[in-house]
Scaffold this active site. Sequence first.
Site, PDB file in Angstrom:
ATOM      1  N   SER A 227       0.929  -1.211  -0.093  1.00  0.00           N
ATOM      2  CA  SER A 227      -0.053  -0.092   0.117  1.00  0.00           C
ATOM      3  C   SER A 227       0.660   1.197  -0.110  1.00  0.00           C
ATOM      4  CB  SER A 227      -0.863  -0.109   1.147  1.00  0.00           C
ATOM      5  OG  SER A 227      -1.883   0.872   0.994  1.00  0.00           O
ATOM      6  N   GLU A 358     -10.025  -5.427  -3.354  1.00  0.00           N
ATOM      7  CA  GLU A 358      -9.206  -4.319  -2.491  1.00  0.00           C
ATOM      8  C   GLU A 358      -9.930  -3.693  -1.408  1.00  0.00           C
ATOM      9  OE1 GLU A 358      -6.044  -3.681  -2.528  1.00  0.00           O
ATOM     10  OE2 GLU A 358      -5.112  -4.508  -4.218  1.00  0.00           O
ATOM     11  N   HIS A 472      -7.812  -5.704   0.571  1.00  0.00           N
ATOM     12  CA  HIS A 472      -6.407  -5.057   0.381  1.00  0.00           C
ATOM     13  C   HIS A 472      -5.688  -5.503   1.705  1.00  0.00           C
ATOM     14  CE1 HIS A 472      -3.794  -1.782  -0.079  1.00  0.00           C
ATOM     15  NE2 HIS A 472      -4.023  -1.354   1.081  1.00  0.00           N
TER      16      HIS A 472
END
Length: 560
Positions: A227, A358, A472
């Site tokens: 990320s 995600e 995610h």
Amino acid sequence: MDNKQIIYFGALILLYVGVFACTARSECDVLARTTSGWVRGTRRLARRGCVYASFRGIPYARQPYGELRFQELQPAEPWDGILDATTEGPVCPYNEVTLYGPLWQPQGVSEGCIHVNVHVPIADLPNPYKKVDPCGGLPIVVHVHGGAFVWGSGDADVHGPEHIISKGVIVITLNYRLGVIGLLSMNNIKIPGNNALRDVVTALRWVQANARFFGGNPDEVTLSGLSGGATFAHVLTMSPAAAGLFKRVWLMSGTAIQSYYTASPVYAQETANMLLSYLGINCTDDEEIHAQLIKIPIGELITASGKVRARRGLTSFVPVIETPRPGFTTILSEDPEVLLAQGKGNNIPMVIGLTNKECETIRRMLEESHIIEMFKRNPLTSLHLGAVYSLPPNVTARMAEKMRQRYFRGAPTMDEFVRLCSDSLFAYPVLKAARARVMAGGAPVYLYKFAYNAEYSPIKQALNLTYCGAGHSEDLTHIYQVNTWPLSPSAADEAMKDMMTDLYVNFIKYNDPSPGDVSWPPYPRNQYFYIRDAWNKRYIKMTQCDQDMVKFYDKLYGRR
């Protein structure tokens, strides 16, 4: 009970035996040298009974207290005696968010947070009393944690090395200054921005200087990130400041492509002005502003930055295009996408991945931020910040209308916004970055899409989420162990951990992640390695849904 469960419970028994056997501390301690002094770590147990040496909370630079709060990090001060490195240090001051919930359990909070954690297979830890071998050594992975630039740490609560340490690598995680401390930019000689990125560069330099003390090879360093940490890692592939500090990079759900952040100096200045307003700083002199900012108690500074975040969004303090300043290492002097198009960093082998759901992981965060109401008030919320801060209002208004037509059938719903979020902030930037690297030529790029629906997911269980697929950071949990949420093993989950760690370690060792029984060639157009389970490995043509999404965004933003 199957074989994997027998192995798992056998490892637990070994752990308990080890704990009771280490009644005398010296029997569990391990020693190593660093350029600043001696450190004492401890023996720990990984998967399948592997013992490793763990050194936690080692300072990799001088702690940035007082006048050093916004400065580039200085070399670590040497210490006398032996530093206790058996427990992690405090995390950097942060704004409270709800992404990881109970999974994240920081060991205190302090500006004195500049630490690395070093994990080494016990058999490969050198004798600290002998001369360091100048040749060979294990490959090293340095992982940069995520957290939208405002929270997180390299601690073993979420980044435990237990899944991969037995496969012949050294694992190093780190803390860097977060949010307002790490990324505030006043665009002046006192606070030019990008200090968090400089922290990562400083940590990588520390690794180069200290790798052999821990049995590592400084010429075989892989930089990994998730990320926001992946954004940092990708930026550093293109920055002269990090040249020679790592050899390859593995990115998870994040790139330097501007989507959930913008590197615009205008955005950074607006954010800084908002912060000063909340702090009641009304002067315009750079020296005076800096003098006040370094005297404000850290709690007040974090509270004010939280107010900024409430108005600007989660990623308020972000990487920025900077003007070179004396006394600071320049990290980012141009738009990252321009650097990417110029082929900067294309000599570095790369793995880049995304998950198939995600934004399901951050659904609750979106709900708590009232994102649907924000979107109704301001349709530009659907666009990435880079477009909003680089294009005329009439253009962005038309773009927002096209987004509405694609994703919303009528009154917007959270399900529809989650899909938009997943495509816009993560999937398209990942696919765009992979394509840009291929077009620029150079070292190979490997692309994957992680769609495994874990039987026991620490993220889903801890956050009470019920979506099907992978959200995610769920690929990360099959590479690094979540130690704060222990789960009963399943054969499928254990097999996936084996596969993902094999891919990860293969790349770290050989520049090629390919599993033994399936070829995973470098990324050509419209194909990726699709990871749905550990037994059905497929290198496939990109789904029609993904192809259509890429075409839409190429047309919307103008393909570059």
